[in-house]
Scaffold this motif. Structure first.
Motif, PDB file in Angstrom:
ATOM      1  N   TYR A  59      25.613  -3.058   6.230  1.00 31.31           N
ATOM      2  CA  TYR A  59      26.567  -2.187   5.526  1.00 31.31           C
ATOM      3  C   TYR A  59      26.982  -0.993   6.375  1.00 31.31           C
ATOM      4  O   TYR A  59      27.543  -0.024   5.864  1.00 31.31           O
ATOM      5  CB  TYR A  59      25.976  -1.734   4.192  1.00 31.31           C
ATOM      6  CG  TYR A  59      25.637  -2.903   3.293  1.00 31.31           C
ATOM      7  CD1 TYR A  59      26.638  -3.614   2.642  1.00 31.31           C
ATOM      8  CD2 TYR A  59      24.318  -3.332   3.151  1.00 31.31           C
ATOM      9  CE1 TYR A  59      26.340  -4.715   1.852  1.00 31.31           C
ATOM     10  CE2 TYR A  59      24.004  -4.426   2.359  1.00 31.31           C
ATOM     11  CZ  TYR A  59      25.019  -5.122   1.706  1.00 31.31           C
ATOM     12  OH  TYR A  59      24.729  -6.219   0.932  1.00 31.31           O
ATOM     13  N   ASN A 104      23.477  -4.678  -6.056  1.00 33.40           N
ATOM     14  CA  ASN A 104      23.691  -6.025  -5.534  1.00 33.40           C
ATOM     15  C   ASN A 104      24.677  -5.969  -4.367  1.00 33.40           C
ATOM     16  O   ASN A 104      25.165  -4.890  -4.012  1.00 33.40           O
ATOM     17  CB  ASN A 104      24.176  -6.973  -6.640  1.00 33.40           C
ATOM     18  CG  ASN A 104      25.464  -6.486  -7.304  1.00 33.40           C
ATOM     19  OD1 ASN A 104      26.332  -5.899  -6.652  1.00 33.40           O
ATOM     20  ND2 ASN A 104      25.594  -6.730  -8.614  1.00 33.40           N
ATOM     21  N   HIS A 105      24.966  -7.101  -3.783  1.00 34.91           N
ATOM     22  CA  HIS A 105      25.812  -7.117  -2.586  1.00 34.91           C
ATOM     23  C   HIS A 105      27.197  -6.521  -2.866  1.00 34.91           C
ATOM     24  O   HIS A 105      27.716  -5.733  -2.057  1.00 34.91           O
ATOM     25  CB  HIS A 105      25.955  -8.542  -2.055  1.00 34.91           C
ATOM     26  CG  HIS A 105      26.894  -8.663  -0.896  1.00 34.91           C
ATOM     27  ND1 HIS A 105      26.633  -8.102   0.338  1.00 34.91           N
ATOM     28  CD2 HIS A 105      28.126  -9.260  -0.803  1.00 34.91           C
ATOM     29  CE1 HIS A 105      27.651  -8.352   1.158  1.00 34.91           C
ATOM     30  NE2 HIS A 105      28.559  -9.055   0.492  1.00 34.91           N
ATOM     31  N   GLU A 106      27.771  -6.888  -4.005  1.00 40.18           N
ATOM     32  CA  GLU A 106      29.107  -6.386  -4.327  1.00 40.18           C
ATOM     33  C   GLU A 106      29.096  -4.870  -4.490  1.00 40.18           C
ATOM     34  O   GLU A 106      30.016  -4.168  -4.022  1.00 40.18           O
ATOM     35  CB  GLU A 106      29.626  -7.050  -5.610  1.00 40.18           C
ATOM     36  CG  GLU A 106      30.001  -8.518  -5.458  1.00 40.18           C
ATOM     37  CD  GLU A 106      28.795  -9.431  -5.321  1.00 40.18           C
ATOM     38  OE1 GLU A 106      27.684  -9.032  -5.761  1.00 40.18           O
ATOM     39  OE2 GLU A 106      28.953 -10.535  -4.764  1.00 40.18           O
ATOM     40  N   GLN A 107      28.067  -4.350  -5.161  1.00 43.28           N
ATOM     41  CA  GLN A 107      27.958  -2.898  -5.347  1.00 43.28           C
ATOM     42  C   GLN A 107      27.748  -2.184  -4.020  1.00 43.28           C
ATOM     43  O   GLN A 107      28.305  -1.102  -3.784  1.00 43.28           O
ATOM     44  CB  GLN A 107      26.806  -2.593  -6.315  1.00 43.28           C
ATOM     45  CG  GLN A 107      27.104  -3.011  -7.743  1.00 43.28           C
ATOM     46  CD  GLN A 107      25.867  -3.028  -8.627  1.00 43.28           C
ATOM     47  OE1 GLN A 107      24.733  -3.075  -8.136  1.00 43.28           O
ATOM     48  NE2 GLN A 107      26.070  -3.003  -9.939  1.00 43.28           N
ATOM     49  N   LYS A 108      26.982  -2.789  -3.137  1.00 45.08           N
ATOM     50  CA  LYS A 108      26.760  -2.181  -1.829  1.00 45.08           C
ATOM     51  C   LYS A 108      28.031  -2.182  -0.989  1.00 45.08           C
ATOM     52  O   LYS A 108      28.318  -1.211  -0.280  1.00 45.08           O
ATOM     53  CB  LYS A 108      25.634  -2.912  -1.095  1.00 45.08           C
ATOM     54  CG  LYS A 108      24.256  -2.694  -1.711  1.00 45.08           C
ATOM     55  CD  LYS A 108      23.188  -3.493  -0.986  1.00 45.08           C
ATOM     56  CE  LYS A 108      21.833  -3.322  -1.651  1.00 45.08           C
ATOM     57  NZ  LYS A 108      20.778  -4.123  -0.983  1.00 45.08           N
ATOM     58  N   GLU A 109      28.795  -3.265  -1.085  1.00 47.75           N
ATOM     59  CA  GLU A 109      30.062  -3.320  -0.349  1.00 47.75           C
ATOM     60  C   GLU A 109      31.025  -2.250  -0.860  1.00 47.75           C
ATOM     61  O   GLU A 109      31.727  -1.600  -0.077  1.00 47.75           O
ATOM     62  CB  GLU A 109      30.696  -4.707  -0.514  1.00 47.75           C
ATOM     63  CG  GLU A 109      30.009  -5.805   0.282  1.00 47.75           C
ATOM     64  CD  GLU A 109      30.424  -5.816   1.742  1.00 47.75           C
ATOM     65  OE1 GLU A 109      31.146  -4.900   2.170  1.00 47.75           O
ATOM     66  OE2 GLU A 109      30.014  -6.751   2.461  1.00 47.75           O
ATOM     67  N   LYS A 110      31.030  -2.043  -2.169  1.00 43.99           N
ATOM     68  CA  LYS A 110      31.988  -1.120  -2.782  1.00 43.99           C
ATOM     69  C   LYS A 110      31.572   0.340  -2.642  1.00 43.99           C
ATOM     70  O   LYS A 110      32.425   1.219  -2.475  1.00 43.99           O
ATOM     71  CB  LYS A 110      32.171  -1.471  -4.258  1.00 43.99           C
ATOM     72  CG  LYS A 110      33.246  -0.627  -4.944  1.00 43.99           C
ATOM     73  CD  LYS A 110      33.481  -1.079  -6.376  1.00 43.99           C
ATOM     74  CE  LYS A 110      34.562  -0.223  -7.052  1.00 43.99           C
ATOM     75  NZ  LYS A 110      34.795  -0.648  -8.461  1.00 43.99           N
ATOM     76  N   TYR A 111      30.252   0.616  -2.707  1.00 43.33           N
ATOM     77  CA  TYR A 111      29.789   2.009  -2.751  1.00 43.33           C
ATOM     78  C   TYR A 111      28.909   2.417  -1.568  1.00 43.33           C
ATOM     79  O   TYR A 111      29.068   3.521  -1.038  1.00 43.33           O
ATOM     80  CB  TYR A 111      29.032   2.272  -4.056  1.00 43.33           C
ATOM     81  CG  TYR A 111      29.864   2.102  -5.293  1.00 43.33           C
ATOM     82  CD1 TYR A 111      30.742   3.101  -5.703  1.00 43.33           C
ATOM     83  CD2 TYR A 111      29.774   0.944  -6.060  1.00 43.33           C
ATOM     84  CE1 TYR A 111      31.516   2.954  -6.851  1.00 43.33           C
ATOM     85  CE2 TYR A 111      30.545   0.780  -7.211  1.00 43.33           C
ATOM     86  CZ  TYR A 111      31.409   1.788  -7.602  1.00 43.33           C
ATOM     87  OH  TYR A 111      32.181   1.642  -8.726  1.00 43.33           O
ATOM     88  N   GLU A 222      29.209  -5.327 -14.981  1.00 43.55           N
ATOM     89  CA  GLU A 222      28.712  -5.527 -13.611  1.00 43.55           C
ATOM     90  C   GLU A 222      28.360  -4.205 -12.909  1.00 43.55           C
ATOM     91  O   GLU A 222      27.852  -4.214 -11.794  1.00 43.55           O
ATOM     92  CB  GLU A 222      29.708  -6.321 -12.771  1.00 43.55           C
ATOM     93  CG  GLU A 222      31.089  -5.741 -12.686  1.00 43.55           C
ATOM     94  CD  GLU A 222      32.056  -6.412 -13.658  1.00 43.55           C
ATOM     95  OE1 GLU A 222      33.258  -6.466 -13.329  1.00 43.55           O
ATOM     96  OE2 GLU A 222      31.607  -6.881 -14.728  1.00 43.55           O
ATOM     97  N   ASN A 223      28.603  -3.081 -13.569  1.00 43.58           N
ATOM     98  CA  ASN A 223      28.183  -1.792 -13.008  1.00 43.58           C
ATOM     99  C   ASN A 223      26.718  -1.489 -13.286  1.00 43.58           C
ATOM    100  O   ASN A 223      26.194  -0.476 -12.813  1.00 43.58           O
ATOM    101  CB  ASN A 223      29.051  -0.655 -13.558  1.00 43.58           C
ATOM    102  CG  ASN A 223      30.424  -0.597 -12.910  1.00 43.58           C
ATOM    103  OD1 ASN A 223      30.960  -1.623 -12.500  1.00 43.58           O
ATOM    104  ND2 ASN A 223      31.004   0.590 -12.826  1.00 43.58           N
TER     105      ASN A 223
END
Length: 387
Positions: A59, A104-111, A222-223
């Motif tokens: 990341y 999760n992966h999506e949250q890490k990518e976004k934040y 999903e948040n």
């Protein structure tokens, strides 16, 4: 301290010192007056990789050992603004720690990824107006309705609470379960129903400490971060790092104040000689130096154990309890050494005294920490990380 620091560590410390002197120090007085740290410096920290020190390379981080973090914390205490330092480490080691561990992966990518670059700023929202150190007594709720959660409640004393881009929020998804019914969410600042009020503080004046209200804030399901109702153990397992951070801040702040005071004493002349020659003052300095060194050494040992994967919640709690008390006393006594000049705002020890005072309060008051330690050493209670 070469047992803890390599040549690479020393090079990092020097380059970070140079960066702070060039990019941060010239702006400190303005930020202290306005209570607003300008956005450009977050991005410069991100460009240099300082927010990604111990985060995964996937990341954008550097995945370095914890002693790079120790250096990061220590040097931030030397820019004469506890508020600026707090804004930086609260972003990097409170908000981002939860993202990294529970996201999760999506949250890490976004934040997480934009947090490492300094494009997004985060804050951690746990403390409430009616429940400071009593995490399990929080009243904020998150009610699931279909594929959404509805958040209601309030948080207070939140560092970066006004100007951050996202909030890591603890709320009760099952209030009837007490501390077993807390969950963690990531919420965008611009979500309808989120509002913040800036608080006026004794110290840490450069940082934006806020009280935040959540009025029927609707967020996607999903948040949710990690598992529902696992928020309390998630919060607890990160307290070891948070408390150790505040212990390290304390010894570094005290070391800086003591160095400044010694230089002043060597130059200040009274009754025909330097005041550093007066035995009463010399012995006070000797006592302070000994206490700072003892705290620093204990904090380094604890940092090493945490870096090796041990769950050092007892030692980290002791670190914060003793180091912040020591730092308060050093700040008080160092100011005294300067006499009337110590009381003047143009000298840095007045601000140091104010900034230091939060140490025994934030991240769990000293009174609460003593009870936690008492449970461990008297009753044999064994705290364990979340599984």
């Amino acid at each position: 301290m070469s047992v803890y620091f390599t040549e690479e560590h020393d090079f990092f410390r020097k380059s970070f010192q140079d960066f702070l002197q060039k990019e941060v120090v010239p702006h400190i007085e303005k930020w202290e007056e306005t209570g607003h740290i300008e956005r450009f410096i977050w991005e410069k920290f991100g460009e240099m990789g300082y927010f990604g020190i111990n985060y995964p390379e996937q990341y954008g981080g550097m995945d370095l050992d914890l002693f790079y973090t120790v250096i990061f914390l220590e040097e931030l205490q030397k820019v004469q603004s506890g508020g600026f330092a707090a804004a930086m480490w609260a972003h990097a080691y409170l908000a981002m720690t939860h993202l990294n561990k529970e996201g999760n992966h999506e949250q890490k990518e976004k934040y997480l990824a934009p947090s490492i670059t300094g494009e997004k700023i985060g804050c951690l929202c746990i403390t409430e107006p009616f429940g400071g150190s009593d995490v399990s007594g929080m009243r904020s709720t998150a009610v699931k309705k279909g594929d959404k959660y509805i958040i209601n409640g309030s948080k207070t004393f939140i560092t970066n609470g006004v100007y951050s881009d996202y909030l890591i929020v603890a709320a009760k998804t099952a209030p009837e379960l007490g501390n077993k019914g807390i969950s963690i969410f990531v919420i965008d600042r611009d979500a309808p129903g989120v509002s913040a009020t800036k608080l006026d503080k004794l110290g840490w004046r450069a940082s934006d400490t806020g009280e935040i209200a959540f009025d029927n804030v609707e967020i996607p399901a999903e948040n949710l971060m990690g598992e529902e109702n696992k928020g309390f153990p998630y919060i607890m397992q990160h307290f070891a790092l948070e408390r150790l951070i505040m212990g390290i801040n304390a010894h570094a702040r005290s070391e800086w104040a003591l160095d400044y005071t010694i230089e002043y004493m060597k130059e200040r002349v009274a009754f025909g000689k330097s005041i550093s020659k007066f035995q009463a003052l010399r012995h006070k300095v000797a006592q302070m130096a000994a206490e700072v060194e003892v705290c620093k050494t204990f904090n380094y040992v604890t940092a090493q154990r945490l870096d090796q994967g041990e769950y050092v919640v007892k030692e980290a709690t002791m670190s914060k309890l003793i180091s912040t008390k020591m730092a308060d006393e050093v700040a008080y006594d160092c100011l005294q050494m300067l006499g009337g000049y110590g009381y003047m705002e143009e000298y840095p020890l007045a601000r140091n005294l104010r900034d230091s005072r939060l140490g025994p309060i934030g991240g769990g008051t000293s009174e609460i920490l003593r009870e936690i330690i008492a449970k461990m050493v008297i009753e044999g209670k064994n705290y364990k990380p979340a599984t």
